[in-house]
Design a protein around this motif. Sequence first.
Motif, short mmCIF file in Angstrom:
data_model
loop_
_atom_site.label_atom_id
_atom_site.label_comp_id
_atom_site.label_asym_id
_atom_site.label_seq_id
_atom_site.Cartn_x
_atom_site.Cartn_y
_atom_site.Cartn_z
N ARG A 56 37.72 6.81 -5.07
CA ARG A 56 37.03 7.82 -4.27
C ARG A 56 35.84 8.41 -5.01
O ARG A 56 34.85 8.79 -4.42
N ARG A 57 35.92 8.42 -6.31
CA ARG A 57 34.87 9.04 -7.12
C ARG A 57 33.73 8.07 -7.45
O ARG A 57 32.76 8.46 -8.07
N MET A 58 33.86 6.83 -7.03
CA MET A 58 32.83 5.82 -7.30
C MET A 58 31.90 5.70 -6.10
O MET A 58 32.24 6.10 -5.00
N THR A 59 30.73 5.12 -6.33
CA THR A 59 29.79 4.90 -5.24
C THR A 59 30.31 3.79 -4.33
O THR A 59 31.10 2.94 -4.76
N SER A 60 29.83 3.77 -3.10
CA SER A 60 30.26 2.73 -2.16
C SER A 60 29.84 1.34 -2.64
O SER A 60 30.57 0.37 -2.43
N GLU A 61 28.70 1.23 -3.28
CA GLU A 61 28.25 -0.07 -3.80
C GLU A 61 29.20 -0.58 -4.87
O GLU A 61 29.51 -1.76 -4.91
N HIS A 62 29.67 0.31 -5.73
CA HIS A 62 30.61 -0.09 -6.78
C HIS A 62 31.97 -0.44 -6.19
O HIS A 62 32.60 -1.42 -6.59
N ARG A 63 32.41 0.34 -5.20
CA ARG A 63 33.69 0.01 -4.55
C ARG A 63 33.60 -1.34 -3.85
O ARG A 63 34.53 -2.15 -3.92
N ALA A 64 32.48 -1.60 -3.18
CA ALA A 64 32.33 -2.86 -2.46
C ALA A 64 32.38 -4.06 -3.40
O ALA A 64 33.08 -5.05 -3.13
N VAL A 65 31.70 -3.98 -4.51
CA VAL A 65 31.70 -5.12 -5.43
C VAL A 65 33.08 -5.29 -6.06
O VAL A 65 33.53 -6.43 -6.28
N LEU A 66 33.79 -4.22 -6.32
CA LEU A 66 35.16 -4.34 -6.84
C LEU A 66 36.10 -4.97 -5.81
O LEU A 66 36.93 -5.81 -6.14
N VAL A 67 35.96 -4.57 -4.55
CA VAL A 67 36.79 -5.16 -3.50
C VAL A 67 36.54 -6.65 -3.39
O VAL A 67 37.47 -7.46 -3.32
N LEU A 68 35.28 -7.03 -3.38
CA LEU A 68 34.95 -8.46 -3.24
C LEU A 68 35.43 -9.28 -4.42
O LEU A 68 35.91 -10.40 -4.25
N ARG A 69 35.30 -8.75 -5.62
CA ARG A 69 35.71 -9.50 -6.81
C ARG A 69 37.22 -9.43 -7.05
O ARG A 69 37.85 -10.43 -7.31
N GLU A 70 37.78 -8.25 -6.99
CA GLU A 70 39.18 -8.06 -7.40
C GLU A 70 40.17 -8.28 -6.26
O GLU A 70 41.25 -8.82 -6.49
N LEU A 71 39.86 -7.87 -5.04
CA LEU A 71 40.78 -8.07 -3.93
C LEU A 71 40.54 -9.40 -3.22
O LEU A 71 41.48 -10.09 -2.86
N SER A 104 25.46 -6.54 -12.49
CA SER A 104 25.20 -5.21 -13.02
C SER A 104 26.13 -4.18 -12.38
O SER A 104 26.74 -3.35 -13.07
N ARG A 105 26.25 -4.23 -11.05
CA ARG A 105 27.13 -3.28 -10.35
C ARG A 105 28.58 -3.47 -10.76
O ARG A 105 29.32 -2.50 -10.93
N LEU A 106 28.99 -4.72 -10.91
CA LEU A 106 30.36 -5.00 -11.31
C LEU A 106 30.64 -4.45 -12.71
O LEU A 106 31.67 -3.82 -12.95
N HIS A 107 29.70 -4.66 -13.62
CA HIS A 107 29.85 -4.15 -14.99
C HIS A 107 29.96 -2.62 -14.97
O HIS A 107 30.86 -2.05 -15.59
N ARG A 108 29.06 -1.98 -14.24
CA ARG A 108 29.08 -0.52 -14.17
C ARG A 108 30.34 -0.01 -13.46
O ARG A 108 30.92 1.00 -13.85
N ALA A 109 30.74 -0.69 -12.41
CA ALA A 109 31.94 -0.27 -11.67
C ALA A 109 33.18 -0.36 -12.54
O ALA A 109 34.00 0.55 -12.56
N ARG A 110 33.31 -1.47 -13.24
CA ARG A 110 34.48 -1.62 -14.12
C ARG A 110 34.46 -0.58 -15.24
O ARG A 110 35.52 -0.01 -15.56
#
Length: 188
Positions: free
Chosen positions: A137-152, A173-179
Amino acid sequence: MPHARTEELHRPPDTPREPRVGPWVAAGPLVRAAQSGDALALGDLLDLLTPYITRLCTPIALADAPDAVQEALIAVFRNIGKLNDPVALYGWVRTITVREAVRVARRTARETPVEHVDGLPDAAGPELASDVHDVLRRMTSEHRAVLVLRELEGLDEKAASEILNVSCGTVKSRLHRARNSFRKAWTR
């Protein structure tokens, strides 16, 4: 005719696999019927897609997931005639859904950067799913989206970049920052 095992060996390793059994393959006749104007088939197809769309929207749009699900279903409804290959339904719906979820999350502008939040969850607590949701919830939507696509969804950077309509470098870049954001928030 190539043997199925041989065909699998010649598939590029970074190509995401589309489901070959279950509801997605069964959706082919529904897609064709919906494209020809069958309202009942379209309703059945949307019913079939709703749980999958909800699963994708929830971690991206969070509290606004119901709105994102509705927007994605509307986009599918409006554009079903443009889907050329019913077998591609899975990827087509995923692309529409993730884009709509990000758009809805941006529109509501309820995002709080991870760096500015105190009282983050304890990783050893019994409510792990709730804790993960809280960090997301505390992450940006762009970071959540890239995590969903990669991890889920298990997609590679190239496939994620096509869905998000950004370059591969941007996805990396987004994936690195999101993680990194997730790890920092989780270990505080």
